[in-house]
Write a protein that holds these residues in place. Sequence first.
Motif, PDB file in Angstrom:
ATOM      1  N   ARG A   1       0.846  -1.145  -0.133  1.00 33.19           N
ATOM      2  CA  ARG A   1       0.003   0.043  -0.030  1.00 33.19           C
ATOM      3  C   ARG A   1       0.794   1.401  -0.044  1.00 33.19           C
TER       4      ARG A   1
ATOM      5  N   GLY B   1      -7.971   9.751   3.119  1.00 28.98           N
ATOM      6  CA  GLY B   1      -8.054   8.664   3.573  1.00 28.98           C
ATOM      7  C   GLY B   1      -9.324   8.774   4.651  1.00 28.98           C
ATOM      8  N   ARG B   2      -9.521   9.470   5.629  1.00 30.59           N
ATOM      9  CA  ARG B   2     -10.558   9.684   6.637  1.00 30.59           C
ATOM     10  C   ARG B   2     -11.802   9.832   5.772  1.00 30.59           C
ATOM     11  N   LYS B   3     -11.826  10.974   4.661  1.00 28.32           N
ATOM     12  CA  LYS B   3     -13.166  10.985   4.289  1.00 28.32           C
ATOM     13  C   LYS B   3     -13.496   9.555   3.371  1.00 28.32           C
ATOM     14  N   LEU B   4     -12.623   9.041   2.819  1.00 32.19           N
ATOM     15  CA  LEU B   4     -13.152   7.837   2.153  1.00 32.19           C
ATOM     16  C   LEU B   4     -13.709   6.797   3.077  1.00 32.19           C
ATOM     17  N   ARG B   5     -12.835   6.466   4.095  1.00 36.36           N
ATOM     18  CA  ARG B   5     -13.462   5.574   5.185  1.00 36.36           C
ATOM     19  C   ARG B   5     -14.788   5.896   5.801  1.00 36.36           C
ATOM     20  N   GLY B   6     -15.074   7.302   5.969  1.00 40.31           N
ATOM     21  CA  GLY B   6     -16.166   7.965   6.324  1.00 40.31           C
ATOM     22  C   GLY B   6     -17.199   7.688   5.387  1.00 40.31           C
TER      23      GLY B   6
ATOM     24  N   PHE C   1     -17.485   5.408   2.901  1.00 38.00           N
ATOM     25  CA  PHE C   1     -17.829   4.059   2.925  1.00 38.00           C
ATOM     26  C   PHE C   1     -18.518   3.609   4.239  1.00 38.00           C
ATOM     27  N   ALA C   2     -18.047   3.967   5.402  1.00 35.48           N
ATOM     28  CA  ALA C   2     -18.728   3.689   6.671  1.00 35.48           C
ATOM     29  C   ALA C   2     -20.582   4.157   6.493  1.00 35.48           C
TER      30      ALA C   2
ATOM     31  N   SER D   1     -21.423   0.865   8.672  1.00 33.48           N
ATOM     32  CA  SER D   1     -20.494   0.326   9.666  1.00 33.48           C
ATOM     33  C   SER D   1     -19.681   1.439  10.336  1.00 33.48           C
TER      34      SER D   1
ATOM     35  N   ALA E   1     -16.721   3.809  10.984  1.00 33.83           N
ATOM     36  CA  ALA E   1     -15.545   4.372  10.539  1.00 33.83           C
ATOM     37  C   ALA E   1     -14.240   3.945  11.172  1.00 33.83           C
TER      38      ALA E   1
END
Length: 87
Positions: free
Chosen positions: A44, A72-77, A79-80, A85, A87
């Motif tokens: 990665r 990365g935080r925005k994408l994980r948020g 997606f969650a 789910s 984050a």
Amino acid sequence: MSDAMIRVPSEVRDRLAVIAESRGTSIRSLVQEFADTTLTDEERRERAERTRSYLAEHFGVEVTDEESAAMGRKLRGAFADRTGSAA
């Protein structure tokens, strides 16, 4: 290719069987797909560095560590939020 036995708790095996059946495949194929598509931390990092280099070379965009972490935080948020789910 030789086969290897992987010992997992029966609950994990049963869960893998349900997932595999729902996808119309086998546990073996499911595990193979996971191994083929999951990147290590080092892979990665290498991919991220290649992407940063590409963006800088072709678009003149320099992505900082802070910007990368924020995205990365925005994408994980996102997606969650989409999957319901945490984050």
